[in-house]
Structures are given as structure tokens and as C-alpha cells.
Design a protein around this motif. Structure first.
Motif, PDB file in Angstrom:
ATOM      1  N   VAL B  39      16.071 -10.555  -0.737  1.00 58.88           N
ATOM      2  CA  VAL B  39      16.647  -9.340  -1.323  1.00 58.88           C
ATOM      3  C   VAL B  39      17.294  -8.466  -0.245  1.00 58.88           C
ATOM      4  CG1 VAL B  39      16.126  -7.206  -2.534  1.00 58.88           C
ATOM      5  CG2 VAL B  39      15.127  -9.333  -3.308  1.00 58.88           C
ATOM      6  N   LEU B  40      16.587  -8.243   0.864  1.00 58.72           N
ATOM      7  CA  LEU B  40      17.144  -7.375   1.902  1.00 58.72           C
ATOM      8  C   LEU B  40      17.820  -8.155   3.027  1.00 58.72           C
ATOM      9  CD1 LEU B  40      14.291  -5.663   0.903  1.00 58.72           C
ATOM     10  CD2 LEU B  40      15.653  -4.024   2.155  1.00 58.72           C
ATOM     11  N   ARG B  41      17.683  -9.448   2.981  1.00 61.41           N
ATOM     12  CA  ARG B  41      18.380 -10.355   3.898  1.00 61.41           C
ATOM     13  C   ARG B  41      18.030 -10.176   5.365  1.00 61.41           C
ATOM     14  NH1 ARG B  41      21.522 -12.062  -0.259  1.00 61.41           N
ATOM     15  NH2 ARG B  41      21.888 -10.353  -1.678  1.00 61.41           N
ATOM     16  N   PHE B  42      16.761  -9.960   5.654  1.00 61.02           N
ATOM     17  CA  PHE B  42      16.344 -10.035   7.059  1.00 61.02           C
ATOM     18  C   PHE B  42      14.916 -10.552   7.145  1.00 61.02           C
ATOM     19  CE2 PHE B  42      14.718  -5.908   5.847  1.00 61.02           C
ATOM     20  CZ  PHE B  42      13.571  -5.748   6.601  1.00 61.02           C
ATOM     21  N   SER B  43      14.548 -11.059   8.312  1.00 65.58           N
ATOM     22  CA  SER B  43      13.184 -11.547   8.522  1.00 65.58           C
ATOM     23  C   SER B  43      12.335 -10.369   8.952  1.00 65.58           C
ATOM     24  CB  SER B  43      13.168 -12.619   9.606  1.00 65.58           C
ATOM     25  OG  SER B  43      14.027 -13.659   9.234  1.00 65.58           O
ATOM     26  N   ASN B  44      11.328 -10.067   8.161  1.00 63.40           N
ATOM     27  CA  ASN B  44      10.539  -8.867   8.417  1.00 63.40           C
ATOM     28  C   ASN B  44       9.353  -9.175   9.329  1.00 63.40           C
ATOM     29  OD1 ASN B  44       9.288  -6.432   8.355  1.00 63.40           O
ATOM     30  ND2 ASN B  44       8.548  -6.631   6.250  1.00 63.40           N
ATOM     31  N   PHE B  45       9.527  -8.895  10.603  1.00 67.14           N
ATOM     32  CA  PHE B  45       8.451  -9.159  11.553  1.00 67.14           C
ATOM     33  C   PHE B  45       7.309  -8.163  11.399  1.00 67.14           C
ATOM     34  CE2 PHE B  45       9.502 -12.520  14.617  1.00 67.14           C
ATOM     35  CZ  PHE B  45      10.682 -12.923  14.048  1.00 67.14           C
ATOM     36  N   GLY B  46       7.541  -7.117  10.650  1.00 67.67           N
ATOM     37  CA  GLY B  46       6.470  -6.144  10.444  1.00 67.67           C
ATOM     38  C   GLY B  46       5.475  -6.584   9.374  1.00 67.67           C
ATOM     39  N   HIS B  47       5.714  -7.744   8.760  1.00 69.61           N
ATOM     40  CA  HIS B  47       4.902  -8.110   7.599  1.00 69.61           C
ATOM     41  C   HIS B  47       3.410  -8.227   7.914  1.00 69.61           C
ATOM     42  CE1 HIS B  47       4.710  -9.303   3.423  1.00 69.61           C
ATOM     43  NE2 HIS B  47       3.807 -10.188   3.770  1.00 69.61           N
ATOM     44  N   GLY B  48       3.085  -8.830   9.060  1.00 72.82           N
ATOM     45  CA  GLY B  48       1.677  -8.986   9.442  1.00 72.82           C
ATOM     46  C   GLY B  48       0.980  -7.641   9.537  1.00 72.82           C
ATOM     47  N   GLU B  49       1.666  -6.669  10.110  1.00 74.15           N
ATOM     48  CA  GLU B  49       1.053  -5.347  10.259  1.00 74.15           C
ATOM     49  C   GLU B  49       0.984  -4.606   8.934  1.00 74.15           C
ATOM     50  OE1 GLU B  49      -0.620  -4.567  12.676  1.00 74.15           O
ATOM     51  OE2 GLU B  49       0.112  -5.771  14.336  1.00 74.15           O
ATOM     52  N   ILE B  50       1.937  -4.887   8.039  1.00 76.71           N
ATOM     53  CA  ILE B  50       1.832  -4.280   6.699  1.00 76.71           C
ATOM     54  C   ILE B  50       0.581  -4.823   6.012  1.00 76.71           C
ATOM     55  CG2 ILE B  50       2.940  -4.032   4.445  1.00 76.71           C
ATOM     56  CD1 ILE B  50       5.630  -4.268   5.809  1.00 76.71           C
ATOM     57  N   MET B  51       0.322  -6.119   6.189  1.00 74.52           N
ATOM     58  CA  MET B  51      -0.907  -6.712   5.648  1.00 74.52           C
ATOM     59  C   MET B  51      -2.127  -6.021   6.247  1.00 74.52           C
ATOM     60  SD  MET B  51       0.155 -10.758   5.746  1.00 74.52           S
ATOM     61  CE  MET B  51      -1.528 -11.340   5.768  1.00 74.52           C
ATOM     62  N   SER B  52      -2.055  -5.815   7.552  1.00 74.96           N
ATOM     63  CA  SER B  52      -3.174  -5.181   8.261  1.00 74.96           C
ATOM     64  C   SER B  52      -3.407  -3.767   7.730  1.00 74.96           C
ATOM     65  CB  SER B  52      -2.840  -5.182   9.750  1.00 74.96           C
ATOM     66  OG  SER B  52      -3.710  -4.381  10.468  1.00 74.96           O
ATOM     67  N   PHE B  53      -2.318  -3.035   7.539  1.00 73.43           N
ATOM     68  CA  PHE B  53      -2.398  -1.665   7.029  1.00 73.43           C
ATOM     69  C   PHE B  53      -3.057  -1.639   5.647  1.00 73.43           C
ATOM     70  CE2 PHE B  53      -0.773   2.038   4.824  1.00 73.43           C
ATOM     71  CZ  PHE B  53      -0.811   3.036   5.785  1.00 73.43           C
ATOM     72  N   GLY B  54      -2.608  -2.545   4.782  1.00 77.40           N
ATOM     73  CA  GLY B  54      -3.172  -2.607   3.430  1.00 77.40           C
ATOM     74  C   GLY B  54      -4.656  -2.926   3.461  1.00 77.40           C
ATOM     75  N   THR B  55      -5.024  -3.863   4.347  1.00 78.58           N
ATOM     76  CA  THR B  55      -6.439  -4.230   4.458  1.00 78.58           C
ATOM     77  C   THR B  55      -7.247  -3.041   4.939  1.00 78.58           C
ATOM     78  OG1 THR B  55      -5.579  -6.357   5.179  1.00 78.58           O
ATOM     79  CG2 THR B  55      -7.964  -6.041   5.292  1.00 78.58           C
ATOM     80  N   MET B  56      -6.685  -2.328   5.927  1.00 76.37           N
ATOM     81  CA  MET B  56      -7.396  -1.172   6.466  1.00 76.37           C
ATOM     82  C   MET B  56      -7.701  -0.158   5.359  1.00 76.37           C
ATOM     83  SD  MET B  56      -6.156   1.504   9.369  1.00 76.37           S
ATOM     84  CE  MET B  56      -4.884   2.294   8.393  1.00 76.37           C
ATOM     85  N   PHE B  57      -6.707   0.130   4.539  1.00 75.55           N
ATOM     86  CA  PHE B  57      -6.955   1.105   3.480  1.00 75.55           C
ATOM     87  C   PHE B  57      -7.946   0.575   2.452  1.00 75.55           C
ATOM     88  CE2 PHE B  57      -3.930   4.067   5.027  1.00 75.55           C
ATOM     89  CZ  PHE B  57      -4.393   5.265   4.504  1.00 75.55           C
ATOM     90  N   THR B  58      -7.876  -0.727   2.198  1.00 74.48           N
ATOM     91  CA  THR B  58      -8.872  -1.304   1.284  1.00 74.48           C
ATOM     92  C   THR B  58     -10.268  -1.108   1.877  1.00 74.48           C
ATOM     93  OG1 THR B  58      -7.230  -2.943   0.629  1.00 74.48           O
ATOM     94  CG2 THR B  58      -9.512  -3.387   0.031  1.00 74.48           C
ATOM     95  N   ILE B  59     -10.386  -1.273   3.189  1.00 72.13           N
ATOM     96  CA  ILE B  59     -11.695  -1.086   3.844  1.00 72.13           C
ATOM     97  C   ILE B  59     -12.137   0.374   3.731  1.00 72.13           C
ATOM     98  CG2 ILE B  59     -12.894  -1.139   6.064  1.00 72.13           C
ATOM     99  CD1 ILE B  59     -11.189  -3.546   6.823  1.00 72.13           C
TER     100      ILE B  59
END
Ligand SMILES: Nc1ncnc2c1ncn2[C@@H]1O[C@H](COP(=O)(O)OP(=O)(O)OP(=O)(O)O)[C@@H](O)[C@H]1O
Ligand SMILES: [Mg+2]
Lengths: 234, 337
Positions: B39-59
Motif C-alpha cells: 500500500v505505501l510501497r516501502f519496506s518498513n524496517f520499523g516493523h520489529g519495534e512496532i511489534m515490540s511497542f505493542g507487546t510492551m503496552f500489552t504487558i
């Protein structure tokens, strides 16, 4: 004044102008045809009319309203439809999905419009669940026109709808286009098959190097010896 | 006969079940990467950290609920907290898009700029996470540990090898199936989902059809936020949450997305399982499996392990190189949703 008209359009893609004081237009229920050599700026004139490039001079009027500064999406909402010369279908989506996407701006029931498109192009009904990318060139052009018809536009801009289509299918497509025009839709189209196109045209424009060379009724252009010699191959 | 069964159970216990679990986590991660790419046509290298952020808030929410004495035993409290983790992640990506990516979209920046910007977001989000929760290991799983214990399995079947299924493994696989089914339904059956595919297929024509790019982009980010928070939480539940491992997850996730053919959601899912199963298969010691299958005198003396587990991360890298050399478009080529 015509129902849709791009008046005295001057502009291009970057610094250099492609269009020079170019005027094209069409009236309700009529077919206007633009012909001219490759690179004359026919597609550019269509895009300019649809707001896909910035004009330095001139204006675009639609139904008595100045739409020069509207974005393409906004022109779609006003009732304009456009079939580009290339990349005019969603190749990875099925025929039916292409038509659905054509009707994206509509919130009412689109089933009857889809039936009308299927009546116009029966082959599309047969291939409705097939990805548009797997269709033949001619079938693809029908999908492209069908997609644009789904918004129930008041004016339809077709950029070489018969490109890469066999003579038989071409005649058929022209018949369909006449049929669409009879429903009261204004049709502005670019055609490489100048003779056949001018034959069905109420109005014709010959563009050369971004400027109007000849403008007349289709019949008069066909009769004009200069046009015949230079653009219709004698 | 019993020996063959024992060998199969051994494989299932140490290779297939963990592989499917890890594969599901990678698949969900790769699905997010692929959505952004198409959709946005780029490789999002931030994805791992977005996962980390989401996990942190779940914790954080897990701790809050635990403090309130809320529990959904035998399931972990984290599942209750996950929706809130997803919402927090959605807020993060919305802010990120408004403050960072929108500018580059409006200026039609090149893909390379987008990629570098995404690396920037990776460092920023990574910093926030380490600052907020600290770099240490967090184990936030509560609830019943096992769906099936090895001992119970042995008693049940009379085999000498046991098959253990952890609750987290069950949850991961079931959640992945549900999420993948939802994404498929969304992309193929809903108006918004179809408009997203249309936009990804042909941006110009989508515009000419009156599809609003701003809306498509927003919906894509929201989906990606949800996918990232779910994938991250499942991984954290199954292993543990440690911020730096999420940065390392980026490699297998990209390998999965590329193996399947970037931009293709089905490919991303298949790629996730391919990468996970190969990673485990080449670092698995087959000594005991072969021991069951051959006569005693032929029993292998070495571990029969292709690579030491220390090189696990190299497997994704090797797969990535092989795919890029042999079939750069991935197993399921195609650039569209
Ligand atoms: N996207 C673009 N950016 C820059 N220049 C362009 C672009 N598209 C077309 N041009 C230039 O504008 C000129 C007119 O092109 P245009 O596509 O309008 O011609 P045409 O009359 O439609 O030709 P054809 O019959 O081959 O379709 C050409 O010189 C072309 O190089
Ligand atoms: Mg052209």
C-alpha cells in the motif's frame, strides 16, 4: 459553449509546455474525436481536461462551471469518467471487482448499472470472476470502459479505447460507444483509427504538436483534402 | 512400529509444533510488512519495534489487570490486555504517519528515503520502549502452562516419547488462523479491503475511481498496528519479552515476506512457515530420531545437527540470499495484495 470544454489550454508535465493554446470539447449525447500523430499531445490534452496536470493558461468548464482547479477525484464526483490509454484496469482483481471499484463513489445499489454494463459487453459477464490481467487486450478495453461507466458519468473520456483490438472487435466497440452516446453521455475520445472514428464523430479535432490544426464536424474533416492527405493516408 | 511412532512424536514435539508456532508469529509479522509494502510501497524496517511497542503496552495492561486481580485462567491475562495493546499501537502508528510519513508522501519522496526514514522510526520507537519498560527480560505469561504435558501423552499412548503442547503454542496457532482468515475476508469481501487492493494494484486508476488514498493509507496502518501488536504479544508470551530480540526478529520476518513474494499476503504467510521450519530443521539434532529408525549398531554417534543453534539467525539470512539469487520475485510472485 460545450457541455465539457478545455479552453486555450497551455501547459505540460514540467518546464516545457506540451499543449499550446489547445481547445477540445464535447456536448451531451455527442461523440468528439481527437486525432493526430504520435506524440501530438492527445493524451496530454485528455489528462489536462481531467485535471491530471497543471495548466499554465486556459480553463476547463463542465456544465457551465469552472472546474480548472478541481482534483481528478473531485471531477469524478462531478460526473466525469476517464479511461486512460494504458494501465486502465486493475489487473489483479476480477472483472466484477473492477466494475465494483469503478462504482466506488456510489453508495446506492450498483447491481442494475452492472447489468447494463454486462448487456453492453456480454463477454464481461462470462468472465466476471476472472482477473482482468488474464483477459485479452480487447476484453481488457471493455473492462476499462465498463469500469468508467459504473459511476454513471455524464461525460466519458476515452484514450484510444480500440488500441490493440482486432478490426471486428473495433467495429463492435465503436457500436457500443455510439450506444453509450445515445444514452445522452458526452464522449470525448482519442483515436488512432482516424477514419473509422471520424466517421462516427459529431466533432473532430486534429492536434499537431500540442495545438489545434483542424477543428470541424467529423464529416467535414473526412471531406477536407488537406486532412485526408496528411492524417488519413489519402 | 512403536519406534517409527516414537520418531514421529519426537519430530512433532521438537520440530513441528515449535515450527508452526514460530512460523505463525513470523507469518503475522511478515503480513504486516507486506501490507505496508503493497500500500505505501516501502519496506518498513520499523516493523520489529512496532511489534515490540505493542507487546510492551500489552504487558503494561497485563500488570494493571493483574493488580486488579483480573484473570481469565486458564488463558493468560495478556489476551485480555491485547486489545488495549493494539489500540496503543494504533495510536503510535497514527502519530508516526502524521508526523513523519505524510510529509514524505506529499513530497513524493523516493522509496529509498522512505526506507531510511523507517530505520529512523525503528531507533526512535526502540528507544522509547527501552526507556519505558527497560531492556531486561519480562515474563508476563500467567495461566495454565500446558494444554498437554509430555507425561500425560506418554501415559495416554504408551510411547516412550512425549508430546507437549504449551498453552502459548496453542494460542499462537489458533490466533494466527483467526487473524489470517480475517485479513483474507477483509481484503476480498469488504469494500474498504477491495479499495485497498485496487490502490495497491494501480494507484492512478484508484484515484480515477474516486478511492481516497488518505483513507486507504490510514486503514493499512491500523491493520498493520493490530497485526504487529498481536504478533509481538504472541512471540513474547511464547518466549519472553526482551526489547532487543524484536529488532533481531526483523531479519526472519523480512526473509519470510521476501520468500513468499513481497506484497503478497498468502506468500507472507507461507514464507513465515518456510523460514521458521527451516530454521528449526537445520538446527535440530536428529540423533535420537535416527536412533529410533535404524538398528542399534548403526545408531549415530554424532548429534546429526547441521548447524549449532547459535547460527539460527543465519538461516533466515541464507534463505534470503538463496531466494534473491534464484527467484527474486519469491515463491508466489506478484506485487499486489
Ligand atoms: N508523464 C510524462 N512526463 C513527461 N512528458 C510526457 C509524459 N507523458 C507524455 N509526455 C510527453 O508529452 C508529449 C505528448 O505525449 P502524449 O502522450 O500526449 O502524446 P499522444 O498524442 O497521446 O501520443 P500517442 O498517439 O502515441 O498516444 C510527448 O512528447 C511525450 O514525450
Ligand atoms: Mg496517447
Amino acid at each position: 459553449m460545450s457541455f465539457l470544454v478545455g479552453e486555450n489550454m497551455t501547459g505540460g508535465y514540467g518546464s516545457a509546455d506540451i499543449l499550446h493554446d489547445c481547445t477540445i470539447g464535447v456536448d451531451k449525447g455527442q461523440i468528439a474525436v481527437i486525432v493526430g500523430p504520435n506524440g501530438a499531445g492527445k493524451s496530454t490534452a485528455m489528462k489536462a481536461t481531467f485535471g491530471m496536470l497543471d495548466l499554465r493558461l486556459g480553463r476547463v468548464m463542465f456544465d457551465g462551471e469552472d472546474i480548472t482547479h478541481l482534483k481528478p477525484e473531485e471531477r469524478v464526483l462531478k460526473g466525469m469518467g476517464f479511461v486512460p490509454q494504458t494501465h486502465n484496469v486493475f489487473t489483479s482483481m476480477t472483472v466484477e471487482e473492477n466494475l465494483e471499484m469503478g462504482a466506488f463513489i456510489r453508495r446506492d445499489d450498483i447491481a442494475s448499472t452492472m447489468e447494463q454494463v454486462f448487456d453492453l459487453f456480454p463477454i464481461l459477464k462470462e468472465k466476471r470472476y476472472q482477473p482482468a490481467g488474464e483477459l485479452s487486450g480487447g476484453q481488457r478495453q471493455q473492462v476499462a470502459v465498463g469500469r468508467a461507466l459504473m459511476t454513471q458519468p455524464k461525460v466519458l473520456l476515452l484514450d484510444e479505447p480500440t488500441a490493440g483490438v482486432s478490426p471486428i472487435v473495433m467495429d463492435e466497440l465503436f457500436d457500443r460507444i455510439i450506444e453509450i452516446a445515445r444514452q445522452g453521455i458526452a464522449i470525448l475520445m482519442v483515436e488512432q483509427n482516424a477514419k473509422q472514428a471520424l466517421n462516427i464523430a459529431d466533432k473532430g479535432y486534429v492536434l499537431v504538436q500540442g495545438a489545434n490544426r483542424f477543428t470541424d464536424t467529423g464529416e467535414a474533416l473526412m471531406a477536407n483534402p488537406e486532412v485526408r492527405k496528411a492524417f488519413l493516408g489519402g | 512400529m512403536a519406534d517409527v511412532l516414537n520418531a514421529l512424536v519426537l519430530l512433532a514435539n521438537f520440530l513441528i509444533v515449535p515450527g508452526l508456532t514460530y512460523g505463525s508469529q513470523l507469518a503475522l509479522g511478515a503480513l504486516g510488512v507486506t501490507l505496508i509494502y503493497s500500500v505505501l510501497r516501502f519496506s518498513n524496517f520499523g516493523h520489529g519495534e512496532i511489534m515490540s511497542f505493542g507487546t510492551m503496552f500489552t504487558i503494561f495492561f497485563t500488570w494493571l489487570f493483574q493488580g486488579w486481580g483480573l484473570s481469565i485462567k486458564p488463558l493468560p491475562t495478556a489476551l485480555l490486555a491485547l486489545p488495549f495493546g493494539i489500540l496503543a499501537t494504533m495510536a503510535l502508528v497514527m502519530i508516526m504517519d502524521k508526523t513523519v510519513y505524510r510529509y514524505h508522501r506529499e513530497n513524493k519522496s523516493s522509496n529509498v528515503i522512505f526506507l531510511i526514514v523507517s530505520i529512523g522510526t525503528m531507533f526512535v520507537i526502540g528507544g522509547i520502549v527501552r526507556f519505558a519498560i527497560g531492556p531486561a527480560d519480562q515474563i508476563f505469561f500467567d495461566g495454565t502452562r500446558f494444554i498437554m504435558k509430555a507425561r500425560e501423552f506418554k501415559q495416554m499412548t504408551g510411547l516412550s516419547e512425549g508430546l507437549a503442547i504449551k498453552t502459548t503454542q496453542g494460542i499462537t496457532i489458533v490466533t494466527a488462523v483467526i487473524v489470517v482468515a480475517f485479513i483474507w475476508w477483509f481484503l476480498n469481501k469488504t469494500r474498504t479491503g477491495k479499495s485497498m487492493r485496487a490502490y495497491s494494484d494501480n494507484e492512478n486508476l484508484a484515484l480515477l475511481s474516486g478511492i481516497d488514498p488518505a483513507r486507504v493509507v490510514m486503514v493499512a496502518w491500523l491493520l498493520v498496528a493490530a497485526l504487529a501488536a498481536i504478533a509481538g504479544t504472541l512471540y513474547g508470551l511464547d518466549k519472553s519479552f526482551k526489547p532487543f530480540t524484536y529488532m533481531q526478529l526483523l531479519l526472519p520476518i523480512f526473509a519470510a515476506a521476501i520468500v513468499g513474494g513481497v506484497g503478497n499476503p498468502l506468500g507472507a504467510i507461507a514464507g513465515g512457515y518456510v523460514v521458521a521450519l527451516s530454521e528449526i530443521a537445520v538446527t535440530f539434532a536428529y540423533k535420537r530420531v535416527v536412533g529410533y529408525l535404524v538398528a542399534e549398531e548403526h545408531a549415530p554417534e554424532t548429534l546429526l545437527q547441521l548447524l549449532s543453534t547459535d547460527y539460527k539467525i543465519a538461516v533466515s539470512f541464507i534463505i534470503l540470499v538463496i531466494v534473491l539469487v534464484i527467484k527474486p520475485t519469491g515463491l508466489f510472485s506478484g506485487k499486489t495484495l
